[in-house]
Design an enzyme around this catalytic site. Structure first.
Site, short mmCIF file in Angstrom:
data_model
loop_
_atom_site.label_atom_id
_atom_site.label_comp_id
_atom_site.label_asym_id
_atom_site.label_seq_id
_atom_site.Cartn_x
_atom_site.Cartn_y
_atom_site.Cartn_z
N ARG A 36 -12.20 -11.67 12.69
CA ARG A 36 -13.51 -11.11 12.33
C ARG A 36 -14.65 -11.85 13.03
O ARG A 36 -15.66 -11.25 13.38
CB ARG A 36 -13.71 -11.17 10.82
CG ARG A 36 -13.05 -10.01 10.11
CD ARG A 36 -13.26 -10.09 8.63
NE ARG A 36 -12.94 -8.84 7.99
CZ ARG A 36 -12.79 -8.71 6.67
NH1 ARG A 36 -12.93 -9.76 5.88
NH2 ARG A 36 -12.50 -7.54 6.15
N LYS A 196 -0.91 -3.57 -4.90
CA LYS A 196 -1.22 -2.72 -6.04
C LYS A 196 -1.46 -1.26 -5.71
O LYS A 196 -2.14 -0.94 -4.75
CB LYS A 196 -2.47 -3.26 -6.74
CG LYS A 196 -2.18 -4.49 -7.54
CD LYS A 196 -3.34 -4.82 -8.43
CE LYS A 196 -3.02 -6.03 -9.29
NZ LYS A 196 -4.21 -6.53 -9.95
N GLY A 344 -7.11 -7.33 5.94
CA GLY A 344 -6.89 -8.75 6.18
C GLY A 344 -5.43 -9.11 6.42
O GLY A 344 -5.10 -9.76 7.42
N GLY A 367 -10.91 -2.75 2.81
CA GLY A 367 -11.41 -1.75 1.85
C GLY A 367 -12.30 -0.72 2.53
O GLY A 367 -12.22 0.48 2.25
C1 3PG Z 1 -12.99 -7.79 2.70
O1 3PG Z 1 -12.40 -8.77 3.15
O2 3PG Z 1 -12.39 -6.86 2.11
C2 3PG Z 1 -14.47 -7.67 2.94
O3 3PG Z 1 -14.97 -8.83 3.52
C3 3PG Z 1 -15.18 -7.34 1.67
O4 3PG Z 1 -14.92 -8.32 0.72
P1 3PG Z 1 -14.80 -7.93 -0.81
O5 3PG Z 1 -13.56 -7.07 -0.95
O6 3PG Z 1 -14.69 -9.23 -1.55
O7 3PG Z 1 -16.03 -7.15 -1.18
MG MG Z 2 -11.57 -6.36 -0.03
#
Ligand code: 3PG
Ligand code: MG
Length: 389
Positions: A36, A196, A344, A367
């Site tokens: 990132r 999940k 991730g 997400g």
């Molecule tokens: C992620 O890694 O999904 C983004 O950086 C957003 O983070 P968050 O899911 O904690 O909002």
């Molecule tokens: Mg997230």
């Protein structure tokens, strides 16, 4: 999508505040995967070259709001600043106290400390958004990975900044995904892994009307196994979602695992065993897929013309349970289909098996990527469209 593009603005001498998603895994005080950060570098260098007085902001993890960074040093962006400075060979200063203004020094740019310690960040508080907006002449949203969050540093700030525009990373992510999904070559296969079902049920549901095959892995696959009447022992799965899993099965073909790798617990790799799903015992934990399941998945991937991938198939951090994720990663890498991967853990798998070059498009979003695929409006993008009118 009609937004103002950063590259159409004059940045010389302007106070430019860029929201990036520098939320990367940190281990032992070091950046463990910098995908990132690297993705944000071209935008950062561009703004510097154009003569901007540059400020960056990002979140890291999910810290407690209103609690100082000294009290939760594990969520400090200090390791990120260090890593970024090295990558771009510039002087970067981490600024902790900035909400009511701060002085620029002899650094090339500054990074604000974790925005999620600011009270009101998550609630998209207007007073906080206004304070952030007051720090700049131009606000740039470039954090695609956080564009699905309506928070003070992603949404509210854009409403109140003198100018709010999109950065090159955000634009290229949106364009690439839009193109890939608008008219995908078929068969279109989606692979959704991870732990999940509940957090991904909506996306599974939207995907079921979009794709030709849906492949599930991880805890999600366990729920489908249970829905098909199999013993899943002490595996991670979601009882409440068995009905939803059955309903999904009626909408799209979801191959159910044939064999799995089990152990007597998460940390009991020495008891790892490959077995048919019919042989799973009450005290077994399913931690990966077995070779027959993988062969079934690979056959589907081989025919695919477009692949959307989010989430690993097993607990691949542990070698005993990494076989499924490694096989999947390599199969996608070797496929001639147009492949899009995001999230991730997915990026970590791509890094681990060094196949980044062989994936057609790698998204920095997890997400956000899934919500985009679902066809949802990303709030941090909607506000930029609003501001472009
Ligand atoms: C992620 O890694 O999904 C983004 O950086 C957003 O983070 P968050 O899911 O904690 O909002
Ligand atoms: Mg997230």
């Amino acid at each position: 999508m009609k937004v103002i593009d950063l590259r159409d603005l004059d940045l010389k001498g302007k106070r430019v505040l860029i929201r990036e998603d520098l939320n990367v895994p940190i281990s032992g005080g070091q950046v463990a995967s910098d995908a990132r950060i690297r993705a944000a570098v071209p935008t950062i260098l561009y703004a510097l070259e154009q003569g901007a007085q540059l400020m960056l902001m990002s979140h890291l993890g999910r810290p407690k709001e209103g609690v100082s960074i000294e009290e939760q040093p594990e969520v400090s962006l200090a390791p990120v600043v260090k890593h970024l400075a090295k990558l771009i060979d510039k002087k970067v200063r981490l600024v902790d106290d900035y909400l009511d203004g701060f002085e620029f020094g002899d650094e090339d740019l500054v990074l604000f400390e974790n925005v999620r310690v600011n009270k009101g960040e998550k609630a998209n508080d207007e007073a906080l958004g206004k304070k952030l907006a007051a720090l700049c002449d131009i606000f740039v949203m470039d954090a695609f990975g956080t564009a699905h969050r309506a928070q003070a540093s992603t949404e509210c700030v854009a409403r109140f900044a003198p100018i709010a525009c999109a950065g090159p990373l955000l634009i290229s992510e949106l364009t690439a995904l839009e193109q890939a999904l608008a008219n995908p070559e078929r068969p279109l296969v989606a692979i959704v892994g991870g732990s999940k079902v509940s957090t991904k049920l909506e996306v599974l549901d939207s995907l079921s009307s979009l794709v030709d095959h849906l492949i599930v892995g991880g805890g999600i696959a366990n729920t489908f196994l249970a829905a098909a009447g199999n013993e899943v022992g002490i595996s991670l799965y979601e009882k409440d979602l068995i009905d939803s899993a059955q309903a999904l099965q009626n909408k799209v073909s979801v191959p159910i695992p044939l064999d799995v790798v089990t152990a007597k617990g998460f940390d009991k790799a020495e008891t790892a065993e490959t077995k048919a799903v019919s042989e799973v015992e009450k005290d077994d934990m399913i931690l990966d897929l077995g070779p027959d399941s993988l062969a079934e998945i690979n056959a589907v991937i081989k025919k695919a013309k477009t692949i959307i991938w989010n989430g690993p198939l097993g607990v691949f951090e542990n070698e005993a349970f990494a076989g499924g994720t490694e096989s999947l990663t390599r199969e996608i890498a070797n496929s001639s289909a147009f492949s899009i991967a995001g999230g991730g853990d997915t990026l970590a798998a791509i890094d681990k098996y060094e196949v980044g070059e062989q994936i057609s498009y790698i998204s920095t979003g997890g997400g956000a990527f899934l919500e985009f695929v679902e066809g949802k409006k990303l709030p941090a993008v909607s506000v930029l469209e609003e501001r472009a009118k």
